[in-house]
Write a protein that holds these residues in place. Sequence first.
Motif, PDB file in Angstrom:
ATOM      1  N   TYR A  43       9.171  18.472  -8.296  1.00 54.98           N
ATOM      2  CA  TYR A  43      10.500  19.087  -8.224  1.00 54.98           C
ATOM      3  C   TYR A  43      10.482  20.490  -8.820  1.00 54.98           C
ATOM      4  O   TYR A  43      11.021  21.435  -8.234  1.00 54.98           O
ATOM      5  CB  TYR A  43      11.515  18.205  -8.964  1.00 54.98           C
ATOM      6  CG  TYR A  43      12.904  18.809  -9.046  1.00 54.98           C
ATOM      7  CD1 TYR A  43      13.602  19.165  -7.890  1.00 54.98           C
ATOM      8  CD2 TYR A  43      13.524  19.021 -10.270  1.00 54.98           C
ATOM      9  CE1 TYR A  43      14.880  19.708  -7.956  1.00 54.98           C
ATOM     10  CE2 TYR A  43      14.806  19.559 -10.350  1.00 54.98           C
ATOM     11  CZ  TYR A  43      15.468  19.907  -9.194  1.00 54.98           C
ATOM     12  OH  TYR A  43      16.736  20.457  -9.262  1.00 54.98           O
ATOM     13  N   LYS A 107      23.539  23.706 -10.102  1.00 54.79           N
ATOM     14  CA  LYS A 107      23.528  23.096  -8.762  1.00 54.79           C
ATOM     15  C   LYS A 107      22.131  23.084  -8.142  1.00 54.79           C
ATOM     16  O   LYS A 107      21.962  23.276  -6.939  1.00 54.79           O
ATOM     17  CB  LYS A 107      24.514  23.817  -7.844  1.00 54.79           C
ATOM     18  CG  LYS A 107      25.956  23.697  -8.330  1.00 54.79           C
ATOM     19  CD  LYS A 107      26.918  24.407  -7.409  1.00 54.79           C
ATOM     20  CE  LYS A 107      28.353  24.277  -7.924  1.00 54.79           C
ATOM     21  NZ  LYS A 107      29.325  24.994  -7.078  1.00 54.79           N
ATOM     22  N   THR A 169      11.371   6.673  -7.349  1.00 55.78           N
ATOM     23  CA  THR A 169      12.475   7.580  -6.998  1.00 55.78           C
ATOM     24  C   THR A 169      12.094   8.496  -5.834  1.00 55.78           C
ATOM     25  O   THR A 169      12.929   8.822  -4.998  1.00 55.78           O
ATOM     26  CB  THR A 169      12.896   8.433  -8.207  1.00 55.78           C
ATOM     27  OG1 THR A 169      11.760   9.137  -8.728  1.00 55.78           O
ATOM     28  CG2 THR A 169      13.499   7.574  -9.297  1.00 55.78           C
ATOM     29  N   PHE A 173      14.263   8.494  -2.351  1.00 61.05           N
ATOM     30  CA  PHE A 173      15.078   9.659  -1.989  1.00 61.05           C
ATOM     31  C   PHE A 173      14.328  10.703  -1.161  1.00 61.05           C
ATOM     32  O   PHE A 173      14.859  11.773  -0.891  1.00 61.05           O
ATOM     33  CB  PHE A 173      15.613  10.339  -3.259  1.00 61.05           C
ATOM     34  CG  PHE A 173      16.482   9.452  -4.095  1.00 61.05           C
ATOM     35  CD1 PHE A 173      17.752   9.087  -3.666  1.00 61.05           C
ATOM     36  CD2 PHE A 173      16.041   8.969  -5.317  1.00 61.05           C
ATOM     37  CE1 PHE A 173      18.557   8.268  -4.434  1.00 61.05           C
ATOM     38  CE2 PHE A 173      16.839   8.146  -6.099  1.00 61.05           C
ATOM     39  CZ  PHE A 173      18.097   7.797  -5.657  1.00 61.05           C
ATOM     40  N   SER A 176      16.192  11.857   1.981  1.00 57.85           N
ATOM     41  CA  SER A 176      17.594  12.233   1.839  1.00 57.85           C
ATOM     42  C   SER A 176      17.721  13.705   1.486  1.00 57.85           C
ATOM     43  O   SER A 176      16.771  14.326   1.004  1.00 57.85           O
ATOM     44  CB  SER A 176      18.267  11.383   0.757  1.00 57.85           C
ATOM     45  OG  SER A 176      17.689  11.641  -0.505  1.00 57.85           O
ATOM     46  N   ASP A 178      18.439  16.833  -0.620  1.00 55.80           N
ATOM     47  CA  ASP A 178      18.269  17.047  -2.061  1.00 55.80           C
ATOM     48  C   ASP A 178      17.622  15.841  -2.732  1.00 55.80           C
ATOM     49  O   ASP A 178      17.918  15.509  -3.890  1.00 55.80           O
ATOM     50  CB  ASP A 178      19.610  17.336  -2.745  1.00 55.80           C
ATOM     51  CG  ASP A 178      20.173  18.696  -2.378  1.00 55.80           C
ATOM     52  OD1 ASP A 178      19.369  19.586  -2.038  1.00 55.80           O
ATOM     53  OD2 ASP A 178      21.386  18.865  -2.428  1.00 55.80           O
ATOM     54  N   GLY A 179      16.707  15.188  -2.009  1.00 52.70           N
ATOM     55  CA  GLY A 179      16.076  13.978  -2.533  1.00 52.70           C
ATOM     56  C   GLY A 179      15.329  14.204  -3.836  1.00 52.70           C
ATOM     57  O   GLY A 179      15.426  13.413  -4.772  1.00 52.70           O
ATOM     58  N   ARG A 181      15.849  16.495  -6.080  1.00 51.49           N
ATOM     59  CA  ARG A 181      16.791  16.777  -7.167  1.00 51.49           C
ATOM     60  C   ARG A 181      17.489  15.499  -7.640  1.00 51.49           C
ATOM     61  O   ARG A 181      17.623  15.255  -8.846  1.00 51.49           O
ATOM     62  CB  ARG A 181      17.820  17.799  -6.694  1.00 51.49           C
ATOM     63  CG  ARG A 181      18.793  18.197  -7.793  1.00 51.49           C
ATOM     64  CD  ARG A 181      19.848  19.149  -7.291  1.00 51.49           C
ATOM     65  NE  ARG A 181      20.826  19.386  -8.342  1.00 51.49           N
ATOM     66  CZ  ARG A 181      22.133  19.417  -8.158  1.00 51.49           C
ATOM     67  NH1 ARG A 181      22.633  19.212  -6.961  1.00 51.49           N
ATOM     68  NH2 ARG A 181      22.945  19.640  -9.171  1.00 51.49           N
ATOM     69  N   ILE A 182      17.930  14.677  -6.700  1.00 53.01           N
ATOM     70  CA  ILE A 182      18.607  13.426  -7.065  1.00 53.01           C
ATOM     71  C   ILE A 182      17.672  12.535  -7.867  1.00 53.01           C
ATOM     72  O   ILE A 182      18.056  11.945  -8.885  1.00 53.01           O
ATOM     73  CB  ILE A 182      19.101  12.690  -5.796  1.00 53.01           C
ATOM     74  CG1 ILE A 182      20.181  13.515  -5.097  1.00 53.01           C
ATOM     75  CG2 ILE A 182      19.639  11.307  -6.156  1.00 53.01           C
ATOM     76  CD1 ILE A 182      20.544  12.991  -3.725  1.00 53.01           C
ATOM     77  N   ILE A 185      17.314  13.935 -11.462  1.00 51.71           N
ATOM     78  CA  ILE A 185      18.498  13.663 -12.306  1.00 51.71           C
ATOM     79  C   ILE A 185      18.529  12.193 -12.729  1.00 51.71           C
ATOM     80  O   ILE A 185      18.799  11.869 -13.891  1.00 51.71           O
ATOM     81  CB  ILE A 185      19.790  14.044 -11.554  1.00 51.71           C
ATOM     82  CG1 ILE A 185      19.874  15.567 -11.385  1.00 51.71           C
ATOM     83  CG2 ILE A 185      21.019  13.540 -12.301  1.00 51.71           C
ATOM     84  CD1 ILE A 185      21.037  16.033 -10.541  1.00 51.71           C
ATOM     85  N   LEU A 186      18.243  11.302 -11.775  1.00 50.05           N
ATOM     86  CA  LEU A 186      18.194   9.880 -12.099  1.00 50.05           C
ATOM     87  C   LEU A 186      17.121   9.607 -13.145  1.00 50.05           C
ATOM     88  O   LEU A 186      17.317   8.816 -14.082  1.00 50.05           O
ATOM     89  CB  LEU A 186      17.917   9.073 -10.823  1.00 50.05           C
ATOM     90  CG  LEU A 186      17.782   7.552 -10.987  1.00 50.05           C
ATOM     91  CD1 LEU A 186      19.070   6.960 -11.530  1.00 50.05           C
ATOM     92  CD2 LEU A 186      17.411   6.908  -9.661  1.00 50.05           C
TER      93      LEU A 186
END
Length: 418
Positions: A43, A107, A169, A173, A176, A178-179, A181-182, A185-186
């Motif tokens: 990431y 963001k 993760t 993701f 998806s 912004d996989g 990034r999601i 964050i998780l």
Amino acid sequence: MSNEIAGAQTPQVQGKFLGIVVCFILGNGSLFAWNSMLTIEDYYVALFPDYHPTRVLTLVYQPFAFAITCIMAYYEAKMNTRRRNLAGFSLFFIGSFALIILDIATKGRGGLGVFVGVCIISAIFGTADANCQGALVGDLSLMCPEFIQSFLSGLAASGALTSALRLITKAAFENSKDGLRIGAILFFSVTCLFELLCLLLYKFVFPKLPIVKYYRSKAAAEGSKTVASDLAAAGLGTEQHGQAEEDPQICKRLSTKELLVENVDYAFDIYLIYVLTLSIFPGFLSEDTGSHSLGTWYALVLIAMYNVWDLIGRYLPLIPCITLTSRKGMTCAILARFLFIPAFYFTAKYGDQGYMILLTSLLGLSNGYLTVCVLVEAPRGYKGPEQNALGNVLVVCLLGGIFSGVVLDWLWLIGKGW
């Protein structure tokens, strides 16, 4: 009479299993936040493609961890171990939460300003590490060997666990929007909860275990000043500690310099283990192993394999017949590991991904095994205050090796252009 003896020995074993479990979790927590930052390198590489994040973040982290650990090791005899650990786990929690806030506030945009913010949080993690790792290794060195072994296994398990979570993760993701990034964050949400768990365990559970109170009372009777706060938290007085201060024979202990001179080979060993390891992991594995059929999964698989085998290596010394106790034998084995450098160079240049995965696994296995052998053997035969001091000194050497390895890792970029 035999019943009285058995009763006298009870505190040495009461709560031992729970203590081992808590030490394992605390070891996890001591590196979980930092390993989380390393494990989401895909990431950060996507977010900051021009800044070599896997190398720069490590280079920011290590000077803080090393310098502050050196200062605390120098003043170790007067430091409040309990406050060090509580401050460390609090900083890990705050830093992990700050990474989430920073990402949400920006963001998920990159840029130099955001990268500087991530670097500042990396420095916070380094400060937290300096508080936790030195204090815990020193504290556990004066207790039973199973505690320090479990803690060191927890350090490795944090890498294996974060790698497993990252693979999950990423798979969940990947397709998806912004996989990456999601998933990141998780990832740090889990990290926040885990660091909070470690903070609560150390504050409310660990100091009240009978076996822990036994060893800390014993250390206080031998003149240790670092355990007074922990004994108070466990509801024990410090009468023994006061008596020890009045008895110069009990208080007499080797200085930190004398301990270092007596154990210079162990200090050299732990330094060399991590010079070699960090000159390869994670920077070289993340950026310099070429493109293979695993694609974006390749670096994650390599890091996961290193972490898993590092964890396995830390449990091997529990098998007596393969435990390395010879001081000369340890030094020879550690020097032999430097053959990994040409092996990785030629494998990256000419080998396929299978050979690279094998080499990475061996790197992790040897790192974990030799680390436990050194840190378990070195404190044997010393009194509690000396074991605490020696544990702090060896962590300084460990972090010095990590810092040197991180700097040397940049040499792989020579001739490749930055």
